[in-house]
Design a protein around this motif. Structure first.
Motif, mmCIF file in Angstrom:
data_model
loop_
_atom_site.group_PDB
_atom_site.id
_atom_site.type_symbol
_atom_site.label_atom_id
_atom_site.label_comp_id
_atom_site.label_asym_id
_atom_site.label_seq_id
_atom_site.Cartn_x
_atom_site.Cartn_y
_atom_site.Cartn_z
ATOM 1 N N ASN A 164 0.830 -1.219 0.000
ATOM 2 C CA ASN A 164 0.000 0.000 0.000
ATOM 3 C C ASN A 164 0.857 1.258 0.000
ATOM 4 N N CYS A 165 2.097 1.154 -0.441
ATOM 5 C CA CYS A 165 2.991 2.307 -0.407
ATOM 6 C C CYS A 165 3.451 2.675 -1.809
ATOM 7 N N ALA A 166 3.254 3.944 -2.164
ATOM 8 C CA ALA A 166 3.702 4.440 -3.469
ATOM 9 C C ALA A 166 4.812 5.464 -3.289
ATOM 10 N N CYS A 167 5.580 5.329 -2.223
ATOM 11 C CA CYS A 167 6.704 6.243 -2.000
ATOM 12 C C CYS A 167 7.748 6.004 -3.091
ATOM 13 N N PRO A 168 8.663 6.983 -3.289
ATOM 14 C CA PRO A 168 9.647 6.837 -4.379
ATOM 15 C C PRO A 168 10.454 5.540 -4.283
ATOM 16 N N ARG A 169 10.743 5.108 -3.063
ATOM 17 C CA ARG A 169 11.571 3.907 -2.942
ATOM 18 C C ARG A 169 10.769 2.651 -3.298
ATOM 19 N N CYS A 170 9.532 2.572 -2.788
ATOM 20 C CA CYS A 170 8.713 1.375 -3.067
ATOM 21 C C CYS A 170 8.356 1.263 -4.548
ATOM 22 N N THR A 171 8.364 2.393 -5.252
ATOM 23 C CA THR A 171 7.998 2.347 -6.670
ATOM 24 C C THR A 171 9.216 2.419 -7.590
ATOM 25 N N ASN A 187 12.405 -1.953 7.324
ATOM 26 C CA ASN A 187 11.120 -1.355 6.951
ATOM 27 C C ASN A 187 11.238 -0.691 5.578
ATOM 28 N N ASN A 188 10.090 -0.553 4.895
ATOM 29 C CA ASN A 188 10.149 0.054 3.555
ATOM 30 C C ASN A 188 10.571 1.518 3.604
ATOM 31 N N THR A 189 10.504 2.146 4.785
ATOM 32 C CA THR A 189 10.946 3.538 4.931
ATOM 33 C C THR A 189 12.461 3.640 5.123
#
Ligand code: MLT
Ligand code: MN
Ligand code: ZN
Length: 304
Positions: A18-25, A272-274
Motif C-alpha cells: 500500500n505504499c507508493a513512495c519513491p523507494r517502493c515504486t 522497513n520500507n521507509t
C-alpha cells in the motif's frame, strides 16, 4: 550449523503493497519478504525463526526449504518465535498443510496465540501441533535424536506487545520479545537472532560476546523516518513506540557494531520500507557497510 536469511523485511515487506513512495515504486530495487531466518544443524532438518506471512514463497524460493525427499515430506522441523507480532506469526496458519510442527515461544506469546490471535486452536484442527514454553536463560536443544543438535538460549528483550494484544495479560515486564542464541557444539559456531530490539537489553553484550554472527533489528535507519511519526521528548514518538532501535543517532545500533569485536559478522534484517538501506546504492547502505555491518538480501546463506 547452516543459516539461511529467508526474509529480511519488516511487516508489509519491501516494497510494501500500500505504499507508493519513491523507494517502493523505484524500478530495480531488490524485493524483500517479511523477516524469517532458517537454521539447520545437519542441512536436512530446518527450523524457522519466526513464521513469516511470506513463508510459502520463501519455501518455494530457497532450495534448502523445498519439500522432499518423500512425496509429502518437508525439511521443516519446527518454529521458534521471537515475539507474537503478526509479521512473525501469520505464517503458522500457512503451514497448516504440513501436518503440524513444534513451536517454541515464551508464555506471553503462547497466551496471545491462544486468546487474542487464536492461531493455536485454528491450526490444531489441521494437524499435530506442539507448543513449548521458552524459559529465558534455560538452554535446550534442537535436532533429531541421535543426530546433530543446536543448543538454544533465549534472552528477554522487552515487554513490547503486538497492537492486537494491547490489553492482554501479563503486562509489566513480561518477556513478550526475546532474542535467540544458537550454538553448534560440533563446530563451536554461534548465531544470535534479534529482529525486535526496543532497547539494547541487559545481558545482550554477553549474549553476542562470542557470536560469529548477529542478525539484528534493522527496521529503521533513523529515529524519525516513519511517515506520521511525531518527534517528542523520547525521540521518535509513534515510531519509537513500535519498539525498534534505529541504526543511527544517540542510541543507534551502528555505534554498537563499530565498537564490537571485528570477528563478529553483523547482519541487519526486518528492514522497513521507509529505511533507505533497502536501496543497495544509497548513501545509508554504504554507511552500514563502512561501519562493518551488512544488510544482505533474502536468500543469503552461510555456515557457522
Ligand atoms: C513490529 O515489528 O513492530 C510489528 O511487526 C509492527 C506491525 O506490523 O504491527
Ligand atoms: Mn515486525
Ligand atoms: Zn514505501
Amino acid at each position: 550449523m547452516r543459516v539461511l536469511l529467508a526474509g529480511t523485511a519488516a511487516g508489509g515487506g519491501f516494497p510494501q503493497w500500500n505504499c507508493a513512495c519513491p523507494r517502493c515504486t523505484a524500478p530495480g530495487l531488490p524485493h524483500r519478504t517479511q523477516d524469517s531466518l532458517a537454521v539447520s544443524p545437519d542441512g536436512r532438518g530446518w527450523y524457522l525463526l519466526n513464521a513469516s506471512p511470506d513463508v510459502r514463497a520463501q519455501v518455494l524460493t530457497h532450495p534448502p526449504l523445498a519439500a522432499g525427499p518423500g512425496p509429502r515430506e518437508t525439511p521443516l522441523r519446527g518454529v521458534l518465535l521471537t515475539d507474537a507480532e503478526l509479521d512473525h506469526t501469520l505464517g503458522l496458519l500457512l503451514l497448516r498443510e504440513g501436518g503440524g510442527l513444534r513451536v517454541w515461544a515464551t508464555e506471553p506469546v503462547l497466551g496471545a496465540l491462544a486468546a487474542e490471535f487464536p492461531v493455536r486452536s485454528l491450526v490444531s484442527r489441521y494437524g499435530d501441533w506442539r507448543w513449548s514454553a521458552v524459559a529465558p536463560g534455560e538452554p535446550w536443544e534442537l535436532g533429531e535424536p541421535g543426530g546433530r543438535r543446536l543448543e538454544v538460549t533465549a534472552l528477554p528483550v522487552s515487554a513490547k506487545r503486538p497492537k492486537y494484544a494491547a490489553a492482554a495479560e501479563p503486562a509489566a515486564d513480561a518477556p513478550w520479545v526475546v532474542a535467540y542464541r544458537l550454538r553448534d557444539p560440533v563446530t563451536g559456531g554461534v548465531l544470535v537472532y534479534a529482529p525486535c530490539l526496543a532497547r539494547w537489553p541487559e545481558g545482550f553484550d554477553a549474549l553476542v560476546a562470542d557470536a560469529d554472527c548477529v542478525v539484528l533489528d534493522g527496521t529503521f535507519h533513523s529515529a524519525h523516518e516513519l511517515p506520521g511519526a511525531t518527534a517528542d521528548a523520547v525521540g521518535g514518538g509513534a515510531q519509537r513506540a513500535m519498539g525498534h532501535l534505529p541504526m543511527v543517532g544517540p542510541d543507534g545500533t551502528l555505534d554498537r557494531v563499530r565498537r564490537a569485536r571485528p570477528a563478529t559478522r553483523w547482519l541487519y534484517t526486518h528492514l522497513n520500507n521507509t529505511n533507505p538501506v533497502v536501496d543497495p546504492g544509497s548513501a545509508e547502505h554504504a554507511e552500514v557497510r563502512a561501519a562493518g555491518a551488512e544488510a544482505p538480501p533474502d536468500g543469503t546463506e552461510f555456515e557457522l
